[in-house]
Design an enzyme around this catalytic site. Structure first.
Site, PDB file in Angstrom:
ATOM      1  N   LYS A  17      36.684  22.688  43.143  1.00  0.00           N
ATOM      2  CA  LYS A  17      38.001  22.027  43.102  1.00  0.00           C
ATOM      3  C   LYS A  17      38.504  21.898  44.524  1.00  0.00           C
ATOM      4  O   LYS A  17      38.529  22.890  45.263  1.00  0.00           O
ATOM      5  CB  LYS A  17      38.969  22.874  42.269  1.00  0.00           C
ATOM      6  CG  LYS A  17      40.415  22.452  42.363  1.00  0.00           C
ATOM      7  CD  LYS A  17      41.367  23.634  42.510  1.00  0.00           C
ATOM      8  CE  LYS A  17      41.230  24.342  43.821  1.00  0.00           C
ATOM      9  NZ  LYS A  17      42.171  25.417  44.091  1.00  0.00           N
ATOM     10  N   ASP A  28      45.022  28.159  38.204  1.00  0.00           N
ATOM     11  CA  ASP A  28      44.143  27.030  38.546  1.00  0.00           C
ATOM     12  C   ASP A  28      43.243  26.600  37.394  1.00  0.00           C
ATOM     13  O   ASP A  28      42.554  25.594  37.499  1.00  0.00           O
ATOM     14  CB  ASP A  28      43.216  27.451  39.700  1.00  0.00           C
ATOM     15  CG  ASP A  28      43.757  27.023  41.042  1.00  0.00           C
ATOM     16  OD1 ASP A  28      44.847  26.434  41.069  1.00  0.00           O
ATOM     17  OD2 ASP A  28      43.081  27.283  42.046  1.00  0.00           O
TER      18      ASP A  28
HETATM   19  O1  C5P Z   1      46.869  32.659  38.710  1.00  0.00           O
HETATM   20  P1  C5P Z   1      45.911  33.188  39.713  1.00  0.00           P
HETATM   21  O2  C5P Z   1      45.304  34.514  39.309  1.00  0.00           O
HETATM   22  O3  C5P Z   1      44.887  32.213  40.151  1.00  0.00           O
HETATM   23  O4  C5P Z   1      46.779  33.465  41.003  1.00  0.00           O
HETATM   24  C1  C5P Z   1      46.458  34.454  41.934  1.00  0.00           C
HETATM   25  C2  C5P Z   1      47.728  34.857  42.683  1.00  0.00           C
HETATM   26  O5  C5P Z   1      48.155  33.784  43.500  1.00  0.00           O
HETATM   27  C3  C5P Z   1      48.912  35.186  41.816  1.00  0.00           C
HETATM   28  O6  C5P Z   1      48.899  36.537  41.443  1.00  0.00           O
HETATM   29  C4  C5P Z   1      50.071  34.867  42.734  1.00  0.00           C
HETATM   30  O7  C5P Z   1      50.255  35.937  43.652  1.00  0.00           O
HETATM   31  C5  C5P Z   1      49.567  33.698  43.525  1.00  0.00           C
HETATM   32  N1  C5P Z   1      49.998  32.403  42.981  1.00  0.00           N
HETATM   33  C6  C5P Z   1      51.312  32.009  43.147  1.00  0.00           C
HETATM   34  N2  C5P Z   1      51.726  30.800  42.636  1.00  0.00           N
HETATM   35  C7  C5P Z   1      50.850  29.989  42.006  1.00  0.00           C
HETATM   36  C8  C5P Z   1      49.509  30.368  41.835  1.00  0.00           C
HETATM   37  C9  C5P Z   1      49.107  31.598  42.343  1.00  0.00           C
HETATM   38  O8  C5P Z   1      52.128  32.728  43.731  1.00  0.00           O
HETATM   39  N3  C5P Z   1      51.275  28.811  41.532  1.00  0.00           N
END
Ligand code: C5P
Length: 298
Positions: free
Chosen positions: A15, A143
């Site tokens: 991606k 994501d």
């Molecule tokens: O959702 P995911 O596990 O991929 O995200 C990893 C970390 O990235 C989250 O715990 C958060 O700290 C940060 N994040 C965020 N805002 C988003 C996506 C991710 O703050 N839209």
């Protein structure tokens, strides 16, 4: 006697966030984003087969360091599907071919998990459409829903509000990572400003030139924060510009950078040049997947 077992391979594309604006932060700490993302022909591969016992193994250039226990997003995706759908219970062997660098801003675990959900829905013949799979996916990471879609798209909200972009051509791209993994939460924490402007409207007709002009007036708001943690990301971008990329930028929370090239062949030549100067880096020439009905660049 050996029984015929059903097996299939599902592709997990990288991606690429061509642009990523951070526009705010929710009360729960998650950030609001606006991003234009595309998916490439270069990626990981997930092999799924009916089996007597559940199993999971990892091969490929980036297999080292990929957890093979229940913390792996592939297994979490399998288990989330089983929990959500009562018929999703058969045992399955899962083999992951890890070609994408880990923790590098180009989908990694999210695209593997999304491919697992798509592949298992086929293997198990589940009545789970795109929307149902996206809902299950959203529970596993911000994501994931876009990786279920895996077509040129605009993502808003925390990455869950998706609009496919029509008429998006295949792009010649080179992906470069100087061998550094960056923690996504650490990058978001290092942000200095969180209330930036959203993306400008996309050009009406998207080709290499209009897209490059549009990219020039957009940003990846995570880039400075990632650079403050891992300065070598700047070297990857500089190497792409030195190899005559029309445009170069970091993807996601880094550290992989992409370079945009006018054709796939020019991208291949640039990749060879960067590889010869930096034999230790991850360098891949690829093309992005166009919108349905749109054509390639070359
Ligand atoms: O959702 P995911 O596990 O991929 O995200 C990893 C970390 O990235 C989250 O715990 C958060 O700290 C940060 N994040 C965020 N805002 C988003 C996506 C991710 O703050 N839209």
């Amino acid at each position: 006697m050996q029984q015929d077992s059903v097996a299939l391979t599902e592709f997990a594309p990288a991606k690429i966030n061509l642009a990523l604006h951070v526009t705010g932060r929710r009360a729960d700490g998650y950030h609001l984003l606006e991003s234009l993302a595309v998916f490439t022909r270069f990626g990981d591969r997930i092999e799924l087969a009916e089996a007597e016992e559940d199993s999971f193994s990892v091969s490929g250039s980036f297999a080292d360091g990929v957890p093979t226990d229940g913390t792996n997003l592939v297994l979490r995706a399998r288990d989330a599907l089983r929990a959500a759908l009562p018929h999703a219970s058969a045992r399955v062997s899962i083999k992951l071919e890890k070609n994408l660098p880990v923790a590098s801003g180009i989908g990694g675990g999210s695209t593997d998990a999304a491919a697992t959900l798509r592949g298992l829905a086929k293997l198990w013949d589940l009545d789970a459409g795109h929307e149902r799979l996206s809902d299950i996916a959203a529970e596993l990471g911000a994501d994931l829903p876009m990786c279920i879609t895996a077509k040129p798209l605009l993502a808003r909200g925390t990455g869950d509000d998706l609009t496919p972009v029509a008429g998006f051509p295949a792009l010649g791209l080179v992906l470069v990572n100087p061998g550094v993994g960056v923690s996504t939460p650490a990058v978001f924490s290092a942000l200095k400003k969180r209330d930036n402007e959203g993306l400008p409207p996309l050009p009406r007709h998207i080709d290499f030139h209009t897209l490059r002009n549009w990219l020039e007036i957009t940003r990846n708001d995570l880039e400075d924060a990632a650079l403050s943690i891992e300065p070598s990301i700047g070297w990857a971008k500089a190497a792409l510009m030195k190899a005559d990329a029309g445009f170069a930028r970091m993807s996601g929370s880094g550290g992989t950078c992409f370079g945009l090239f006018e054709t796939g062949n020019v991208a291949k030549r640039a990749a060879a040049q960067i590889r010869s100067r930096h034999p230790d880096w991850f360098v891949a020439a690829t093309r992005s997947m166009p919108s349905e009905g749109a054509h390639g660049q070359d």
